[in-house]
Write an enzyme that holds these catalytic residues in place. Structure first.
Site, PDB file in Angstrom:
ATOM      1  N   ASP A   7       0.818  -1.219   0.000  1.00 44.86           N
ATOM      2  CA  ASP A   7       0.000   0.000   0.000  1.00 44.86           C
ATOM      3  C   ASP A   7       0.851   1.268   0.000  1.00 44.86           C
ATOM      4  O   ASP A   7       0.400   2.309  -0.484  1.00 44.86           O
ATOM      5  CB  ASP A   7      -1.029   0.010   1.139  1.00 44.86           C
TER       6      ASP A   7
HETATM    7  C1  LAN Z   1       3.713  -0.582  10.066  1.00 46.43           C
HETATM    8  C2  LAN Z   1       3.504   0.820   9.709  1.00 46.43           C
HETATM    9  C3  LAN Z   1       2.829   1.061   8.408  1.00 46.43           C
HETATM   10  C4  LAN Z   1       1.888  -0.050   8.028  1.00 46.43           C
HETATM   11  C5  LAN Z   1       0.880   0.337   6.923  1.00 46.43           C
HETATM   12  C6  LAN Z   1       1.527   0.869   5.670  1.00 46.43           C
HETATM   13  C7  LAN Z   1      -0.069   1.404   7.434  1.00 46.43           C
HETATM   14  C8  LAN Z   1       0.060  -0.903   6.606  1.00 46.43           C
HETATM   15  O1  LAN Z   1      -0.986  -0.581   5.729  1.00 46.43           O
HETATM   16  C9  LAN Z   1       0.926  -2.059   6.176  1.00 46.43           C
HETATM   17  C10 LAN Z   1       1.887  -2.452   7.308  1.00 46.43           C
HETATM   18  C11 LAN Z   1       2.768  -1.301   7.822  1.00 46.43           C
HETATM   19  C12 LAN Z   1       3.905  -1.109   6.835  1.00 46.43           C
HETATM   20  C13 LAN Z   1       3.402  -1.610   9.170  1.00 46.43           C
HETATM   21  C14 LAN Z   1       3.794  -2.988   9.520  1.00 46.43           C
HETATM   22  C15 LAN Z   1       4.238  -3.247  10.963  1.00 46.43           C
HETATM   23  C16 LAN Z   1       5.006  -2.094  11.568  1.00 46.43           C
HETATM   24  C17 LAN Z   1       6.265  -1.870  10.767  1.00 46.43           C
HETATM   25  C18 LAN Z   1       4.091  -0.866  11.490  1.00 46.43           C
HETATM   26  C19 LAN Z   1       2.770  -1.023  12.223  1.00 46.43           C
HETATM   27  C20 LAN Z   1       4.883   0.154  12.267  1.00 46.43           C
HETATM   28  C21 LAN Z   1       5.555  -0.652  13.409  1.00 46.43           C
HETATM   29  C22 LAN Z   1       5.373  -2.142  13.070  1.00 46.43           C
HETATM   30  C23 LAN Z   1       6.584  -2.988  13.475  1.00 46.43           C
HETATM   31  C24 LAN Z   1       6.224  -4.449  13.358  1.00 46.43           C
HETATM   32  C25 LAN Z   1       7.033  -2.615  14.880  1.00 46.43           C
HETATM   33  C26 LAN Z   1       8.074  -3.492  15.463  1.00 46.43           C
HETATM   34  C27 LAN Z   1       7.432  -4.604  16.184  1.00 46.43           C
HETATM   35  C28 LAN Z   1       7.594  -5.890  15.955  1.00 46.43           C
HETATM   36  C29 LAN Z   1       6.563  -6.827  16.395  1.00 46.43           C
HETATM   37  C30 LAN Z   1       8.787  -6.412  15.278  1.00 46.43           C
END
Ligand code: LAN
Length: 728
Positions: free
Chosen positions: A458
């Site tokens: 996305d």
């Molecule tokens: C994010 C941030 C953005 C998010 C969107 C683009 C909004 C979504 O539509 C797809 C997934 C994604 C890219 C995403 C995946 C998981 C993330 C990176 C996070 C929620 C921000 C933090 C999270 C990450 C996993 C944090 C670290 C924690 C662990 C469990 C390793």
């Protein structure tokens, strides 16, 4: 002045200052979108580098902006919003913001600093203390998995340890309170898996308390159904360095501080703890996803049978391969790494492997700063190294939905934003694409910046839409030539899953059954990729927009892609008409996206039952004041839950956008929602922060502070375009 470097080793410390001088903090945003916060001790330096309005806004300092003319129409409200939001655009053209929420990230960084003897500046230490105190649970003084959650062992033990490392005395009243909560929850032996790893690195717990993380997993051939390359990228990139540290059973030097912590965080006498017996001890509040019997049995076998017998050559071979994979991740991302869990862990691995003075350690040290964010509450850790591409793409769209892109007033702002997206498009594959099992990415955008380099379905889509929309508007520079747009499309087309939907970083590489191996306990749905209505919609709408302008390019693949994706979205509609959201809270967020997907294939309220049911769901949850309000609890419980603080602007905007996309026939509820949004706007054009907006892995919440600008503006703008005659 610094407080660490393993110099903070005893109880006899000078107290940290109450606070730093907020007027001395600056955020630097380099051209490559690398954002770091700096504290300027030196007056001359502070003069040379004045604080910007954006800095002040992030720090909660007064902006003294004049009140704008009161809006009479929805378009006026958008203009006022943009007038404010324009102040927050940064020199490279992007927007930024705090991206906090999770409470298990900052301690990882602090612990990594401690074990690698990295000095922590007094300013950083002071503000870490302030943030953690500001975010302690008001009643019991502990911390949860995320800022709105109840105190857990994970949150409490890790943040307590972080506070001690930055120099807070154990006898401070807040620390006593936190400790009491930790003890009530059973103390550190009740930690979930990841906390046990961090504590073992410190030598506060011993490695025997950690459930096995075998490096051997990475030697499995690809065809093995549970081989790690099939896991969700976030879990495999965290397990990778964890397995290395587990295999090495490495702990930092035993300092007086470590000895004190051993006396503080347990309910038992440290010397008598049977570590091995506590592998599965966990407090109920931390146990969101209890381990399966399959995993428990595997852990038992690994811990009791395999580990004692493990031949040295297997250990060496697997450690070496894991080490190489860590190196590849570091090289693929120039040491930014995927996220702020694997970054500090990789840093520790480099320290163990390459030694204290190594370039690899230094480079991690530098890049770790990109995760830290300063605000009035103190210094926190963002969920990623920024929100650069994602927020900039939405910012552009929120101007364009109001049709303001042709207004000269906004052209410079939009042109700068376009230039930023141009600079952040990925132009080549990672150096170690095949060996590190990376998804194709040429032509893609990430969530944060190009050096991090992870394409997300996305994020590619939203950035691509913004670029196409702007470049197809007369008068905008053509910064990205067609071939680069085709590159993005080629990559996007690799993202469809066999189901027809789209996942986040890669199409799923294994089924949901893999959750039986979920060892993290605190998260759900973390082991593999899943298809998401949000991600799928973004791809569908990007492809739909693209084919309007380039009807020939790969047309025979794009048309069926869209059809199958929308078909998949329909299968995910729940009986009440809603869709479950995985990245925003919650049903409101996903229902907005799903309705947009339906619209993109010509399905609206009038001609489509799924669209009508989606609208009816939204309307059924509208509140008396015209707004919507969903609590993060909805994500955990998987049912609609109202937020106790009443209607919220972000969710109201999402609902309005969904209804407008679906061409909901009755204007009245939408009008009331629009008036609610306008009434919440401040005289200077801004909206104020309300409840947390985002989520991941069902249980952890994360803030998207710019959503309160972008989505209300988008809703108001769309409404204006549809009903230009309407007044507020
Ligand atoms: C994010 C941030 C953005 C998010 C969107 C683009 C909004 C979504 O539509 C797809 C997934 C994604 C890219 C995403 C995946 C998981 C993330 C990176 C996070 C929620 C921000 C933090 C999270 C990450 C996993 C944090 C670290 C924690 C662990 C469990 C390793």
């Amino acid at each position: 002045k610094t407080v660490n470097g393993n110099t903070n080793t005893s109880t006899k410390k000078t107290r940290l200052p109450e606070r730093t001088d907020l007027s001395r903090w600056r955020m630097r945003d380099d051209d490559d979108g690398c954002q770091t916060w700096h504290y300027l001790d030196d007056d001359a330096e502070a003069k040379k580098w004045p604080q910007t309005l954006a800095d002040k806004y992030f720090l909660g300092l007064p902006l003294d902006l004049p009140a704008l003319p009161a809006p009479e129409t929805p378009l006026d409200a958008v203009r006022n919003g943009l007038t404010f939001f324009e102040h927050l655009q940064l020199p490279p053209g992007n927007w930024a913001c705090e991206y906090g929420g999770p409470m298990f990230l900052l301690p990882g960084i602090v612990i990594a600093w401690y074990v690698t003897k990295t000095p922590i500046s007094e300013a950083y230490a002071t503000e870490i203390k302030n943030y953690l105190f500001a975010r302690a649970h008001p009643e019991d003084g502990g911390w949860g998995l995320h800022i709105e959650g109840d105190s857990s062992v994970l949150g409490t033990v890790l943040n307590y340890v972080a506070l001690r490392i930055v120099g807070v005395d154990a006898e401070e009243p807040q620390m006593q309170k936190a400790r009491a909560t930790l003890h009530r929850l059973g103390g550190a032996t009740n930690s979930p898996h990841w906390a046990k790893v961090w504590l073992s690195l410190l030598g506060v717990t011993q490695w025997d308390i950690v459930n096995p993380i075998p490096t051997e997993l990475w030697l499995l051939p690809d065809w093995v159904p549970f081989a790690p390359w099939r896991w969700w990228i976030h879990i495999r990139m965290v397990f990778l360095p964890m397995s290395y540290m587990y295999s090495k059973r490495w702990s930092c030097d035993e300092t007086p501080l470590i000895r004190e912590l051993r006396a503080e965080v347990f309910v038992q006498d440290w010397a008598r703890i049977n570590w091995h017996a506590h592998r599965n001890s966990i407090a109920p509040i931390d146990n969101y996803h209890p381990k399966s019997w399959v995993l428990n049995s595997a852990n038992w076998l690994l811990a009791n049978v395999w580990n004692p017998l493990r031949p040295n050559f297997v250990m060496n071979m697997s450690e070496q391969w894991v080490s190489r994979l860590i190196e590849m991740e570091d090289e693929n991302t120039d040491y930014a790494d995927l996220a702020p869990v694997n970054n500090p862990m990789n840093m520790v691995c480099c320290y163990i492997r390459d030694g204290p003075g190594a370039v690899s350690v230094d480079r991690h040290r530098e890049r770790l700063h990109e995760f830290l964010w300063m605000k009035n509450e103190g210094l926190l850790c963002n969920g990623t190294n920024g929100v650069q591409c994602w927020d900039t793409a939405f910012a552009i769209q929120s101007v364009m939905d109001a049709g303001l892109e042709t207004d000269e007033r906004w052209r410079p702002m939009l042109t700068k934003a376009l230039a930023f997206l141009e600079s952040q498009q990925i132009r080549e594959e990672v150096p170690h694409k095949v060996a590190s099992y990376r998804q194709q990415r040429k032509g893609a955008w990430t969530f944060s910046n190009k050096t991090q380099g992870y394409a997300v379905s996305d994020c590619v889509s939203e950035a691509l839409k913004s670029v196409i929309l702007l470049q197809k508007t007369p008068g905008y520079p053509q910064l990205i030539e067609d071939q680069r747009i085709f590159d993005a499309i080629d990559t996007l087309l690799t993202f469809q899953s066999p189901s027809g939907g789209c996942a986040s970083y890669e199409p799923p590489r294994a089924g949901e059954w893999m959750e039986t191996l979920n060892a993290a306990e605190v998260f759900g749905c973390i082991m593999v990729e899943y298809d998401y209505p949000e991600c799928t919609t973004a791809v569908v709408t990007a492809l739909s927009l693209f084919r309007k302008h380039w009807p020939e390019y790969r047309a025979d693949e794009i048309a069926p892609f869209i059809q199958r994706s929308v078909g998949w979205i329909k299968t995910k509609q729940r009986p009440d008409g809603s869709w479950y959201g995985s990245w925003g809270i919650c049903f409101t967020y996903a229902t907005m996206f799903a309705l947009e997907s339906l619209y993109s294939v010509g399905e609206t309220y009038a001609n489509s039952a799924p669209s009508k049911n989606g609208c009816d769901f939204l309307i059924a949850h509208q509140r008396a004041d015209g707004g919507w309000s969903e609590s993060y609890k909805a994500c955990e419980r998987m049912e609609y839950v109202e937020h106790p603080s009443g209607s919220l602007v972000v969710q109201t905007a999402w609902a309005v956008i969904g209804l407008l996309k679906a061409e909901y026939p009755d204007i009245e509820p939408i009008r009331r929602a629009i008036r609610f949004l306008a009434a919440r706007q401040q005289p200077n054009g801004e909206w104020l922060q309300e409840a947390i907006e985002g989520v991941f892995n069902k249980s952890c919440m994360i803030s998207y502070p710019n959503y309160k600008f972008m989505f209300p503006m988008k809703a108001l703008g769309m409404y204006y375009r549809k009903h230009p005659e309407e007044k507020l």
